[in-house]
Design a protein around this motif. Structure first.
Motif, PDB file in Angstrom:
ATOM      1  N   THR A 299     -71.001 -21.458 -17.624  1.00 31.34           N
ATOM      2  CA  THR A 299     -69.672 -20.975 -17.268  1.00 31.34           C
ATOM      3  C   THR A 299     -69.813 -19.703 -16.453  1.00 31.34           C
ATOM      4  O   THR A 299     -70.578 -18.807 -16.815  1.00 31.34           O
TER       5      THR A 299
ATOM      6  N   THR B 174     -67.550 -16.541 -15.092  1.00 31.29           N
ATOM      7  CA  THR B 174     -66.272 -15.895 -15.359  1.00 31.29           C
ATOM      8  C   THR B 174     -66.116 -14.676 -14.465  1.00 31.29           C
ATOM      9  O   THR B 174     -67.022 -13.845 -14.361  1.00 31.29           O
TER      10      THR B 174
ATOM     11  N   SER C  86     -62.292 -18.606 -15.412  1.00 30.47           N
ATOM     12  CA  SER C  86     -63.594 -19.197 -15.751  1.00 30.47           C
ATOM     13  C   SER C  86     -63.743 -20.542 -15.067  1.00 30.47           C
ATOM     14  O   SER C  86     -62.763 -21.248 -14.829  1.00 30.47           O
TER      15      SER C  86
END
Length: 147
Positions: free
Chosen positions: A80, A82, A87
């Protein structure tokens, strides 16, 4: 020459840096938080990174050979990214040394903050494109693909 190890202050400083990033103090094409599951624990592990964009594709270079996030990324299916409150799930694809060389040559121009970091770590002396190209096969380069 053996690979350098991260300084002891890096992990605490990364936590401070990520806190500032959550407050929205950085944005645009700057640093992002990379979160990958730990290769042993499976718990989310986060670290700030500064991707570079080449021909519309995002890449990241590992600042220390064998860094924890690098090893976790190799073991994970997805990661992920962010930025502030936004995100995105991505796949990280590690490039071969041959594929990484031209990207590493561009690193000093595209990620100037990374140059001083890698100079201090002893990976490069002058920060020239040739020095970074010579890191191919030593410092991992990952491409971010949509998940």
């Amino acid at each position: 020459m053996p690979d350098p190890t991260p300084p002891r202050w890096l992990k605490p400083m990364n936590k401070v840096f990520m806190g500032l990033m959550k407050l929205g103090l950085f944005g645009g094409d700057g640093p992002v938080v990379l979160t990958v599951p730990g290769r042993t624990s499976g718990k989310p592990r986060s670290t700030p990174i500064t991707p570079m964009v080449v021909d519309g594709v995002r890449y990241v270079v590992s600042g220390f050979p064998g860094a924890d996030w690098e090893r976790n990324a190799r073991a994970a299916d997805t990661a992920t990214l962010t930025t502030g409150k936004r995100s995105e799930t991505v796949r990280m694809v590690e490039l071969s040394a041959d594929d990484a060389r031209p990207l590493l040559r561009q690193f000093p121009t595209l990620v100037s903050t990374g140059v001083s970091f890698m100079k201090r770590s002893g990976l490069v002396t002058d920060g020239t494109p040739g020095e970074f190209e010579a890191l191919a096969g030593r410092c991992a380069v990952f491409r971010f693909d949509p998940a």
